[in-house]
Scaffold this motif. Structure first.
Motif, PDB file in Angstrom:
ATOM      1  N   UNK A  27      64.041   2.986  77.303  1.00 55.79           N
ATOM      2  CA  UNK A  27      62.981   2.122  77.806  1.00 55.79           C
ATOM      3  C   UNK A  27      63.164   0.687  77.331  1.00 55.79           C
ATOM      4  N   UNK A  28      63.544   0.528  76.074  1.00 59.18           N
ATOM      5  CA  UNK A  28      63.726  -0.813  75.522  1.00 59.18           C
ATOM      6  C   UNK A  28      64.850  -1.564  76.243  1.00 59.18           C
ATOM      7  N   UNK A  29      65.965  -0.879  76.471  1.00 60.73           N
ATOM      8  CA  UNK A  29      67.084  -1.543  77.137  1.00 60.73           C
ATOM      9  C   UNK A  29      66.707  -1.958  78.552  1.00 60.73           C
ATOM     10  N   UNK A  30      66.036  -1.075  79.285  1.00 60.53           N
ATOM     11  CA  UNK A  30      65.611  -1.424  80.636  1.00 60.53           C
ATOM     12  C   UNK A  30      64.639  -2.609  80.622  1.00 60.53           C
ATOM     13  N   UNK A  31      63.714  -2.592  79.677  1.00 57.91           N
ATOM     14  CA  UNK A  31      62.735  -3.685  79.583  1.00 57.91           C
ATOM     15  C   UNK A  31      63.410  -4.993  79.196  1.00 57.91           C
ATOM     16  N   UNK A  32      64.359  -4.933  78.259  1.00 57.44           N
ATOM     17  CA  UNK A  32      65.068  -6.142  77.842  1.00 57.44           C
ATOM     18  C   UNK A  32      65.893  -6.737  78.974  1.00 57.44           C
ATOM     19  N   UNK A  33      66.287  -5.886  79.922  1.00 51.59           N
ATOM     20  CA  UNK A  33      67.050  -6.358  81.078  1.00 51.59           C
ATOM     21  C   UNK A  33      66.151  -6.671  82.268  1.00 51.59           C
ATOM     22  N   UNK A  34      64.842  -6.739  82.044  1.00 49.05           N
ATOM     23  CA  UNK A  34      63.944  -7.241  83.069  1.00 49.05           C
ATOM     24  C   UNK A  34      63.053  -6.235  83.764  1.00 49.05           C
ATOM     25  N   UNK A  35      63.206  -4.940  83.481  1.00 48.89           N
ATOM     26  CA  UNK A  35      62.391  -3.932  84.162  1.00 48.89           C
ATOM     27  C   UNK A  35      60.974  -3.896  83.599  1.00 48.89           C
ATOM     28  N   UNK A  36      60.063  -3.478  84.459  1.00 51.04           N
ATOM     29  CA  UNK A  36      58.717  -3.145  84.021  1.00 51.04           C
ATOM     30  C   UNK A  36      58.748  -1.656  83.677  1.00 51.04           C
ATOM     31  N   UNK A  37      58.438  -1.306  82.448  1.00 51.20           N
ATOM     32  CA  UNK A  37      58.627   0.078  82.016  1.00 51.20           C
ATOM     33  C   UNK A  37      57.291   0.769  81.743  1.00 51.20           C
ATOM     34  N   UNK A  38      57.289   2.055  82.046  1.00 52.75           N
ATOM     35  CA  UNK A  38      56.135   2.904  81.759  1.00 52.75           C
ATOM     36  C   UNK A  38      56.565   3.869  80.657  1.00 52.75           C
ATOM     37  N   UNK A  39      55.856   3.806  79.547  1.00 52.59           N
ATOM     38  CA  UNK A  39      56.164   4.613  78.367  1.00 52.59           C
ATOM     39  C   UNK A  39      55.321   5.880  78.401  1.00 52.59           C
ATOM     40  N   UNK A  40      55.962   7.017  78.265  1.00 54.26           N
ATOM     41  CA  UNK A  40      55.256   8.297  78.242  1.00 54.26           C
ATOM     42  C   UNK A  40      55.695   9.104  77.032  1.00 54.26           C
ATOM     43  N   UNK A  41      54.734   9.701  76.364  1.00 51.59           N
ATOM     44  CA  UNK A  41      55.025  10.591  75.230  1.00 51.59           C
ATOM     45  C   UNK A  41      53.755  11.364  74.894  1.00 51.59           C
ATOM     46  N   UNK A  42      53.924  12.592  74.420  1.00 50.71           N
ATOM     47  CA  UNK A  42      52.743  13.381  74.052  1.00 50.71           C
ATOM     48  C   UNK A  42      52.472  13.327  72.559  1.00 50.71           C
ATOM     49  N   UNK A  43      53.335  12.676  71.792  1.00 53.34           N
ATOM     50  CA  UNK A  43      53.180  12.621  70.335  1.00 53.34           C
ATOM     51  C   UNK A  43      52.188  11.546  69.918  1.00 53.34           C
ATOM     52  N   UNK A  44      51.681  11.711  68.708  1.00 51.55           N
ATOM     53  CA  UNK A  44      50.758  10.741  68.127  1.00 51.55           C
ATOM     54  C   UNK A  44      51.289  10.269  66.781  1.00 51.55           C
ATOM     55  N   UNK A  45      50.915   9.073  66.408  1.00 48.59           N
ATOM     56  CA  UNK A  45      51.287   8.538  65.097  1.00 48.59           C
ATOM     57  C   UNK A  45      50.412   9.183  64.018  1.00 48.59           C
ATOM     58  N   UNK A  46      50.706   8.877  62.781  1.00 50.71           N
ATOM     59  CA  UNK A  46      49.953   9.456  61.662  1.00 50.71           C
ATOM     60  C   UNK A  46      48.474   9.107  61.717  1.00 50.71           C
ATOM     61  N   UNK A  47      48.152   7.953  62.304  1.00 50.40           N
ATOM     62  CA  UNK A  47      46.749   7.547  62.384  1.00 50.40           C
ATOM     63  C   UNK A  47      46.044   8.123  63.610  1.00 50.40           C
ATOM     64  N   UNK A  48      46.760   8.955  64.374  1.00 47.81           N
ATOM     65  CA  UNK A  48      46.160   9.606  65.529  1.00 47.81           C
ATOM     66  C   UNK A  48      46.321   8.863  66.834  1.00 47.81           C
ATOM     67  N   UNK A  49      46.818   7.639  66.787  1.00 53.07           N
ATOM     68  CA  UNK A  49      47.000   6.869  68.028  1.00 53.07           C
ATOM     69  C   UNK A  49      48.163   7.442  68.832  1.00 53.07           C
ATOM     70  N   UNK A  50      48.026   7.496  70.137  1.00 50.17           N
ATOM     71  CA  UNK A  50      49.146   7.955  70.971  1.00 50.17           C
ATOM     72  C   UNK A  50      50.371   7.074  70.771  1.00 50.17           C
ATOM     73  N   UNK A  51      51.508   7.705  70.571  1.00 53.17           N
ATOM     74  CA  UNK A  51      52.738   6.961  70.331  1.00 53.17           C
ATOM     75  C   UNK A  51      53.084   6.069  71.517  1.00 53.17           C
ATOM     76  N   UNK A  52      52.795   6.536  72.713  1.00 52.38           N
ATOM     77  CA  UNK A  52      53.092   5.739  73.904  1.00 52.38           C
ATOM     78  C   UNK A  52      52.314   4.430  73.911  1.00 52.38           C
ATOM     79  N   UNK A  53      51.057   4.474  73.457  1.00 46.16           N
ATOM     80  CA  UNK A  53      50.248   3.254  73.391  1.00 46.16           C
ATOM     81  C   UNK A  53      50.839   2.277  72.383  1.00 46.16           C
ATOM     82  N   UNK A  54      51.248   2.796  71.238  1.00 48.80           N
ATOM     83  CA  UNK A  54      51.805   1.941  70.183  1.00 48.80           C
ATOM     84  C   UNK A  54      53.087   1.276  70.656  1.00 48.80           C
ATOM     85  N   UNK A  55      53.968   2.065  71.257  1.00 37.71           N
ATOM     86  CA  UNK A  55      55.258   1.535  71.700  1.00 37.71           C
ATOM     87  C   UNK A  55      55.086   0.506  72.805  1.00 37.71           C
ATOM     88  N   UNK A  56      54.248   0.809  73.787  1.00 36.50           N
ATOM     89  CA  UNK A  56      54.053  -0.142  74.883  1.00 36.50           C
ATOM     90  C   UNK A  56      53.459  -1.447  74.364  1.00 36.50           C
TER      91      UNK A  56
END
Length: 299
Positions: A27-56
């Motif tokens: 996702x990072x490489x595509x975004x760095x090369x100009x793409x609009x990326x949609x991040x998807x993941x079912x995992x959560x960080x230690x604080x409970x926040x969805x990992x996809x939200x944090x990364x995006x």
């Protein structure tokens, strides 16, 4: 052509399982090369926040265009929903990278039906569900690139991993089928067999002192994914291995074999070396080509 010319400006990419590891690198490489990326993941960080939200959010802070999309690819409605969220967010989908996955160990004689089914749901059905939905949009716009994640285990097998091997082998077959179904348009569908010391594989590679894990980073795999996702990609229905600084084709082939008018068990046994000899192999583009290999005995 310089690498700077390989851009994805104006294109929209959905990358499943992109909260960390290979998916994040993709996702990072595509975004760095100009793409609009949609991040998807079912995992959560230690604080409970969805990992996809944090990364995006992190990508947006870096000046890149990214949004998150919740959903489990192993559930049909949620898997389909990922594509629909992508189109709702950006109006189209140009690139689908099916990266999300999970483990699936067990011998054929011992694995439970539940484990087997759960593994196929995530790896094989998840790939099918997102791809089917994405193709409906891609066919409407006459363009698309899909990269499905398989594994060398799915191509060559491995002990103690029957569910995973079966699912990843299915991805290879599904990729070939989908590519043949969509060659009437500028749609390229390929599979990627990555080798990287991330996720479930990290512990395995750390026990292999003969392997230089410095070259087993996810970021070294992603350029192959990016080529398969690019408008210039000429391949379709192929499987590329990527990892450790190497990119290479993986393929199935047919060999000349043994021909006989009276083919009997005895002839098969006597000619087994000829049946299995790999000299003169031929890579078939589809199963239809197997008929070209049938002997012509004449009258």
């Amino acid at each position: 052509m310089s690498t700077a010319e390989y851009r994805f400006d104006g294109q929209v990419a959905l990358v499943t399982g992109s909260g960390a590891g290979l998916g994040l690198a993709h996702a990072r490489l595509l975004a760095e090369r100009g793409a609009k990326v949609v991040i998807n993941d079912i995992s959560s960080a230690d604080d409970g926040r969805p990992l996809a939200d944090i990364v995006s959010e992190q990508l947006r802070d870096e000046g890149l265009t990214a949004v998150s999309a919740p959903g489990n690819v192993g559930v049909e409605a949620e898997s389909i929903g990922l594509v629909r969220q992508t189109v709702d967010a950006f109006g189209r989908i140009d690139i689908l990278v099916n990266n999300a996955g999970a483990g699936g160990t067990g011998t054929t004689q011992e694995v439970s039906t539940q484990t087997f089914a759960e593994t196929l749901n995530v790896h094989l059905f998840g790939t099918f569900w997102t791809m089917r939905e994405a193709l409906r949009h891609m066919r409407g716009q006459g363009y698309g690139r899909i990269v499905n994640t398989t594994s060398a285990l799915g191509v060559f097998g491995a002990p103690g991993s029957a569910p995973y091997v079966t699912a990843k082998a299915g991805v290879v077959g599904l990729t070939k089928a989908a590519s043949l179904d969509n060659r009437d348009l500028d749609i390229r569908i390929n599979a990627l067999a990555p080798v990287a010391a991330t996720g479930y594989a990290k512990a395995y590679f750390e026990k292999k002192p003969d392997l230089d894990v410095r070259y087993l980073q996810a970021s070294i795999v992603s350029p192959v994914m990016a080529y398969l996702s690019h408008a210039s990609c000429e391949l379709t229905g192929q499987t590329l291995a990527a990892g450790g600084g190497r990119a290479a084709l993986l393929f199935s082939a047919a060999v000349p074999g043994l021909s006989s008018r009276t083919l009997s068990i005895e002839e098969v046994v006597a000619g087994l070396d000829q049946v299995t000899a790999t000299e003169g192999f031929r890579i078939l583009d589809s199963s239809v080509e197997q008929y070209d290999l049938l002997p012509r005995f004449g009258d």
